[in-house]
Design a protein around this motif. Sequence first.
Motif, short mmCIF file in Angstrom:
data_model
loop_
_atom_site.label_atom_id
_atom_site.label_comp_id
_atom_site.label_asym_id
_atom_site.label_seq_id
_atom_site.Cartn_x
_atom_site.Cartn_y
_atom_site.Cartn_z
N ASP A 1 -9.73 71.64 2.79
CA ASP A 1 -11.03 72.11 2.29
C ASP A 1 -11.08 72.18 0.77
OD1 ASP A 1 -11.90 72.40 4.90
OD2 ASP A 1 -11.24 74.48 5.04
N GLU A 2 -9.97 71.78 0.11
CA GLU A 2 -9.90 71.72 -1.35
C GLU A 2 -10.25 73.05 -1.99
OE1 GLU A 2 -12.30 68.42 -2.59
OE2 GLU A 2 -10.85 66.95 -1.86
N ILE A 3 -9.54 74.10 -1.55
CA ILE A 3 -9.80 75.45 -2.04
C ILE A 3 -9.13 75.69 -3.39
CG2 ILE A 3 -9.57 77.91 -1.48
CD1 ILE A 3 -11.48 76.37 0.32
N GLY A 4 -8.03 74.99 -3.65
CA GLY A 4 -7.26 75.22 -4.88
C GLY A 4 -8.01 74.82 -6.13
N VAL B 1 -7.92 82.20 -1.41
CA VAL B 1 -8.02 82.04 0.04
C VAL B 1 -8.88 83.15 0.63
CG1 VAL B 1 -6.74 81.84 2.19
CG2 VAL B 1 -5.77 80.91 0.09
N MET B 2 -8.73 84.37 0.13
CA MET B 2 -9.51 85.50 0.61
C MET B 2 -11.00 85.27 0.37
SD MET B 2 -9.16 89.43 -0.74
CE MET B 2 -9.81 89.01 -2.38
N THR B 3 -11.34 84.80 -0.81
CA THR B 3 -12.74 84.53 -1.13
C THR B 3 -13.30 83.44 -0.22
OG1 THR B 3 -12.39 85.16 -3.43
CG2 THR B 3 -14.33 83.82 -2.94
N ALA B 4 -12.51 82.38 -0.02
CA ALA B 4 -12.97 81.29 0.84
C ALA B 4 -13.12 81.75 2.28
CB ALA B 4 -11.98 80.13 0.76
N ALA B 5 -12.18 82.53 2.77
CA ALA B 5 -12.22 82.99 4.16
C ALA B 5 -13.43 83.87 4.42
CB ALA B 5 -10.94 83.74 4.49
N ASN B 6 -13.79 84.71 3.47
CA ASN B 6 -14.88 85.65 3.70
C ASN B 6 -16.24 85.10 3.30
OD1 ASN B 6 -13.60 88.42 4.55
ND2 ASN B 6 -12.23 87.57 3.00
N SER B 7 -16.25 83.91 2.70
CA SER B 7 -17.53 83.26 2.38
C SER B 7 -17.81 82.08 3.30
CB SER B 7 -17.53 82.78 0.92
OG SER B 7 -16.52 81.81 0.71
N GLY B 8 -16.91 81.86 4.26
CA GLY B 8 -17.13 80.77 5.21
C GLY B 8 -16.73 79.41 4.71
N GLN B 9 -15.98 79.33 3.61
CA GLN B 9 -15.59 78.03 3.07
C GLN B 9 -14.39 77.41 3.78
OE1 GLN B 9 -15.11 78.18 -1.20
NE2 GLN B 9 -16.97 79.39 -1.49
N GLY C 1 -7.05 70.89 -4.44
CA GLY C 1 -6.09 70.73 -3.35
C GLY C 1 -5.85 72.05 -2.64
N GLY C 2 -4.67 72.20 -2.08
CA GLY C 2 -4.34 73.44 -1.39
C GLY C 2 -3.88 74.51 -2.35
N THR C 3 -3.82 75.74 -1.86
CA THR C 3 -3.40 76.85 -2.70
C THR C 3 -2.77 77.95 -1.86
OG1 THR C 3 -4.12 78.48 -4.34
CG2 THR C 3 -5.64 78.01 -2.54
N PHE C 4 -1.89 78.72 -2.50
CA PHE C 4 -1.33 79.92 -1.88
C PHE C 4 -1.87 81.18 -2.57
CE2 PHE C 4 2.03 76.84 -0.71
CZ PHE C 4 2.07 77.08 0.66
N ASP C 5 -2.83 81.02 -3.46
CA ASP C 5 -3.39 82.16 -4.18
C ASP C 5 -4.17 83.04 -3.22
OD1 ASP C 5 -5.32 83.80 -5.74
OD2 ASP C 5 -4.47 82.73 -7.44
N LEU C 6 -3.72 84.28 -3.05
CA LEU C 6 -4.36 85.19 -2.10
C LEU C 6 -5.83 85.38 -2.40
CD1 LEU C 6 -4.16 87.40 0.17
CD2 LEU C 6 -3.68 89.01 -1.66
N ARG C 7 -6.17 85.53 -3.67
CA ARG C 7 -7.56 85.81 -4.02
C ARG C 7 -8.47 84.62 -3.70
NH1 ARG C 7 -6.31 87.18 -10.09
NH2 ARG C 7 -5.00 85.37 -9.65
N CYS D 1 -3.58 90.02 7.12
CA CYS D 1 -4.29 89.78 8.38
C CYS D 1 -5.79 90.01 8.23
CB CYS D 1 -3.72 90.67 9.49
SG CYS D 1 -2.07 90.19 10.04
N LEU D 2 -6.16 91.14 7.65
CA LEU D 2 -7.58 91.48 7.56
C LEU D 2 -8.31 90.65 6.51
CD1 LEU D 2 -6.73 93.81 9.40
CD2 LEU D 2 -8.14 95.33 8.02
N LEU D 3 -7.71 90.50 5.32
CA LEU D 3 -8.41 89.83 4.24
C LEU D 3 -8.48 88.32 4.41
CD1 LEU D 3 -7.19 91.81 1.09
CD2 LEU D 3 -9.39 91.98 2.27
N LEU D 4 -7.46 87.72 5.03
CA LEU D 4 -7.45 86.26 5.19
C LEU D 4 -8.12 85.81 6.48
CD1 LEU D 4 -3.83 85.36 3.97
CD2 LEU D 4 -5.96 85.41 2.65
N PHE D 5 -8.11 86.67 7.49
CA PHE D 5 -8.65 86.28 8.80
C PHE D 5 -9.55 87.38 9.35
CE2 PHE D 5 -4.26 84.77 8.27
CZ PHE D 5 -4.47 83.40 8.22
N PRO D 6 -10.68 87.63 8.68
CA PRO D 6 -11.54 88.75 9.12
C PRO D 6 -12.10 88.56 10.53
CG PRO D 6 -12.63 87.39 7.44
CD PRO D 6 -11.21 86.95 7.49
N ALA D 7 -12.52 87.35 10.87
CA ALA D 7 -13.09 87.13 12.21
C ALA D 7 -12.01 87.27 13.28
CB ALA D 7 -13.74 85.75 12.28
#
Length: 540
Positions: free
Chosen positions: A209-212, A224-232, A216-222, A295-301
């Motif tokens: 999903d080219e979040i980095g 990934v957290m933003t993308a996960a909670n915005s549906g990206q 490219g990819g990323t391990f940055d918590l912030r 668990c909560l911040l990266l995978f809310p659903a």
Amino acid sequence: MNDYPWLTTLWVLPLVGAVVVMAVPARARTLARGVALVFAVAALVVGVVIAARFEPGAEQFQFVESREWIPAFGAGYTLGIDGIALVLVLLTAALVPLLLLAGWNDERQSDAEERPTRRAHLYVALTLVVESVVLISFVSLDILLFYVFFEAMLIPMYFLIGGFGPRTADAALRAQRSRAAVKFLLYNLFGGLVMLAAVIGLYVVTARDEIGQGGGGTFDLRAVMTAANSGQLGAAPAVLNALFLGFLFAFAVKAPLWPLHTWLPDAAVSATPASAVLMMAVVDKVGTFGMLRYCLLLFPAASDTYAPLVITLAVIGIVYGALLAIGQTDVMRLIAYTSISHFGFIILGIFAMTSQGQTGATLYMVNHGISTAALFLIAGFLVSRRGTRVIAEYGGVQKVAPVLAGAFFVAGLATLSLPGLAPFVSEFLVLVGTFTRYRAAAVVATVALVLAALYILWLYQRMMTGPVREGNEKLYDLVPRELAVVVPLIAALIFLGVYPKPVLDFIDPAVHQTLTTIGKTDPKPSAPTLPEARSGGGHR
């Protein structure tokens, strides 16, 4: 001053201390212990400075440090701290100096035969290494960096459990200690391997999903957290559920959550009391912290989907741990089983996903660390005097060691969450926060309050009251070094029981930010209403 790397200093200090300790001459055992204590206190001072400069309610992650680490994988040396991590950092930094004092002579209680020349040096150095890797785990904002240290903490803990248990000439008991250390390592390594698969899977999802930053990819918590909670994150729900379960499994082993708990009692009784407290009060908190942070911040659903299952397991663990504690004949094993029950309360509060529940769960992590340290260390002081962990061998201790018995009583009352002592506030918040969303779970969990009163008061009655049993006449009271350990813990239990606001001021804003990020709000209170109230009438 704002650019100073406070968080790096925080976790590097104990690591440097471990290196310096090992450089101390072999014969200077007291000096080695003193050097370790100085570095542990220095880390506490840095933690206090960070707390003093932290601004609750401001930016979620503060004191952020970011440098390149493995740019090809989108992994960076990224540190930051929020209110939840801050209180756990302070707990860790405050407990380690006390544990070093409590275990001042622990290496002498180990097997005397073939004792390594630098045994005292190695013992305190391993303790400092554990502190270092736990601290960086709390402040890491890079998922891969967190994983590396999440696994690294197993190595020093393995040696502390397997190599520094209570002294015994019994070959069977020494073999049991080795088995307990291996069991601890295998359980946690397996959990870590499952998590590694989930970490890799999450990176693949972010790369696709080219979040980095570079597309490219990323391990940055912030990020990934933003993308996960915005549906990206475009991965299918089944994929995200599987990744969530990978993280959850590793944290549930570390915490531990029933039925993945069986390594804990064996490891706790095989290690020295100070090492057991380091494991239960500090290392295991990384598991519950990981549930909140990852668990909560990266995978809310997925967290919402599996919350009923996790809550069910937590409630089973609460009751199960309390019931097994009642039936124990070994005082140290009994206290270990109480921790299984307490971790159930923490996990219950986390997955209730209410502000009261998560605030209570975070506060419970702190209070459990203090109360377990107090009870386990005092019991350890008593066992070292008497030479046995069997409850039936005690009796009448309060007549020969009244201060020790009194401190044990206060620590025990804290463990059963007596009002006025620190754990009561956190347990009350967890139950209230859970009741608003999962009433049945809260009601069943309340049963553990009665069971806790039973196992603690019965334990105290058997060990401390009545006539002095044969073999207990020469037991002596707490010495100054032991008082230096026990008094701060008892004082903290009383202070936080009466006035928890200083800790809650850090926790509350962080919890609200977490719930806002995952899109959760507290349920509206509901209660039966009178007919007059519903109709708007009634007598005045």
